[in-house]
Design a protein around this motif. Sequence first.
Motif, PDB file in Angstrom:
ATOM      1  N   VAL A 169       0.837  -1.201   0.000  1.00  0.00           N
ATOM      2  CA  VAL A 169       0.000   0.000   0.000  1.00  0.00           C
ATOM      3  C   VAL A 169       0.869   1.247   0.000  1.00  0.00           C
TER       4      VAL A 169
ATOM      5  N   GLU B  21     -15.475  -8.792   7.366  1.00  0.00           N
ATOM      6  CA  GLU B  21     -15.215  -7.417   6.929  1.00  0.00           C
ATOM      7  C   GLU B  21     -16.234  -6.488   7.560  1.00  0.00           C
TER       8      GLU B  21
ATOM      9  N   GLU C  71      -9.512   8.239  -5.511  1.00  0.00           N
ATOM     10  CA  GLU C  71      -8.921   6.941  -5.838  1.00  0.00           C
ATOM     11  C   GLU C  71      -7.797   6.602  -4.871  1.00  0.00           C
TER      12      GLU C  71
ATOM     13  N   GLU D  86      -9.150   5.647  -1.547  1.00  0.00           N
ATOM     14  CA  GLU D  86      -9.687   4.288  -1.546  1.00  0.00           C
ATOM     15  C   GLU D  86      -8.591   3.267  -1.237  1.00  0.00           C
ATOM     16  N   ILE D  87      -7.360   3.566  -1.630  1.00  0.00           N
ATOM     17  CA  ILE D  87      -6.246   2.682  -1.278  1.00  0.00           C
ATOM     18  C   ILE D  87      -6.098   2.606   0.237  1.00  0.00           C
TER      19      ILE D  87
ATOM     20  N   HIS E 194      -8.546   3.220   2.415  1.00  0.00           N
ATOM     21  CA  HIS E 194      -9.717   2.500   2.936  1.00  0.00           C
ATOM     22  C   HIS E 194      -9.528   0.988   2.805  1.00  0.00           C
ATOM     23  N   ASP E 195      -8.966   0.560   1.675  1.00  0.00           N
ATOM     24  CA  ASP E 195      -8.711  -0.872   1.479  1.00  0.00           C
ATOM     25  C   ASP E 195      -7.743  -1.393   2.529  1.00  0.00           C
TER      26      ASP E 195
ATOM     27  N   ASN F 195     -18.272  -3.083   8.155  1.00  0.00           N
ATOM     28  CA  ASN F 195     -18.709  -2.015   7.258  1.00  0.00           C
ATOM     29  C   ASN F 195     -19.658  -1.076   7.995  1.00  0.00           C
TER      30      ASN F 195
ATOM     31  N   ARG G 285      -9.538  -1.814   5.793  1.00  0.00           N
ATOM     32  CA  ARG G 285     -10.416  -2.982   5.744  1.00  0.00           C
ATOM     33  C   ARG G 285      -9.614  -4.276   5.910  1.00  0.00           C
ATOM     34  N   GLN G 286      -8.443  -4.323   5.279  1.00  0.00           N
ATOM     35  CA  GLN G 286      -7.587  -5.500   5.434  1.00  0.00           C
ATOM     36  C   GLN G 286      -7.111  -5.654   6.879  1.00  0.00           C
TER      37      GLN G 286
END
Length: 535
Positions: A182, A240, A206, A209-210, A212-213, A242, A216-217
């Motif tokens: 990341v 996951e 965009e 969002e990296i 956010h990913d 949310n 989440r991981q």
Amino acid sequence: MIEVEVHQQLRAFLREQGEPYWPHHLTMGRLVARALRLGRSALIQAGAPSGSHGRYRLSYLVPLLIWPGSAVLAVPEEVQQRLLMVEIPRLRQWIQTHKPILTGDRWPGLEFQGLLLTTPEEWLSDRLTDQSRFPQGIPTIVDGVDDLEAWAQSQLTARLEPSHWNDLMLARPEQAEAIRDVRVQLTRAIFQHPANPYECYLVESEEQEILHDLFRQLNAGQASVQETEASGEPSSLVTELNPPLPSPTLPDAWSYFWQRLQSPDQLVWATISRQHGQFSLHCGPVDVAPVLEKIWPQQPVVLIGGALDLEAEATIYRQRLGLKDLTCLKFAPDRQSELVQLYLPDGLPMPNTPQFQTALLQEVRALLNISLTAPGLTVLLVGDVPLKAQIGSVLAGEFGSRVQVEKTCLDDNGILVTGWEFWRQYQHVLPAPHLLAIATLPIPSLEHPLVAGRVAYYKRLRQDWFRLYLLPTALSELQRAIAPVRECQGVVALLDNRVLHRSYGHQVLAALSPLARINYLDPGLFNQSDYSVLD
């Protein structure tokens, strides 16, 4: 009543000193005393510079020393030192008070009945994070609130420095490879932005969002670990969340950044070091008013600044700081002792035209050739970063080592080329300039990513972003910048023709008043003391 005692004591003290003092001491002293007695908040525009030698400070020190109850005084550290070493000992001898005075970042204890000096940042930090280091209900005076919005922005901004990525990998070793990937993705995306003078870039959706990913991981991995520990067997189930919540094992910096990232109306930006190939991430609120408005009812506050708003009611300033019901008072600069001579030539090209730089250099050369016949410091304020460097280089070639770009070691008749931020930071330690030449109005540039982001926020709300943000910011910066020139009744040369040809020009002149308009260049104007005052 305390107002009467403060008036009498302060008037007697000023008479005994026999020195010229700020003319509004008695009025401001009574208002502060009233605020302490009634527990009613107030906003005071002193109209005087709020640096370490602010002349109005006797006005609130006397009521604070006479007031029998507890109080908090929040002032910057350099101001604290002057108050403790000079102002307070002198007043205590006169008033003969034994009120205890302490400094610190928290209230000393319930039994303390005195005056606590702290910094605005420490007090704000406590109020914004509910640490309860300062009890509620204690009257609080905050001095220098010209910077209050910036202080709040700083306190509410989460930061991820390059070292924090290593902290995250140490805290979550099982996901170190994903974290490293990341960081590489973000580095590539951020460094693809075109270079700008600010080395600052908004983080696009965009790129966000990296992040956010990644979170989440991290949360999915934490959920998997918790399930494995609970069952004693490996599990392929990935939960996951949310929206995802920060994992208990995340380092503090990452937890706070994720908290801010999830809040509405946040600006996310990156600052980069191209030389080292590194970046830092920042996330903070566009508008601090919704957060600040919750802290003002917790105690009566007296907020004191130099020049906060053109209006006495400070409508725009209060809107930006979430201030509602409070007494407002504004003092104007003294028309005899704080008048500036304003040189405002007409006919110069507009700042956004190709001809402006050449015309600006010609005007600056003419000013310097005349001003250098008189001793004293000359300051040239240039907000545009590339233009500042170019002008500094050209002038150094013509006037030699007297020209310095953003340095504090200057000759007696030195020429300082500086931006607004440097001048704001060091103007209190430099000699008052006899000439302050301003290339352009300090209207925040839309080319700056953070300014563009904030303007976009106002546009989304269908609000007048120029009247509510750009113009008030420029006027406040302008008033603070010329404050030292008022002390010596020097010359302000404003080389931005928008003042004469834009509808907001009259507001700029109002911010500069009292002034005497001059339309000529003459060596005598730097020693001139007989000129007419313009409204």
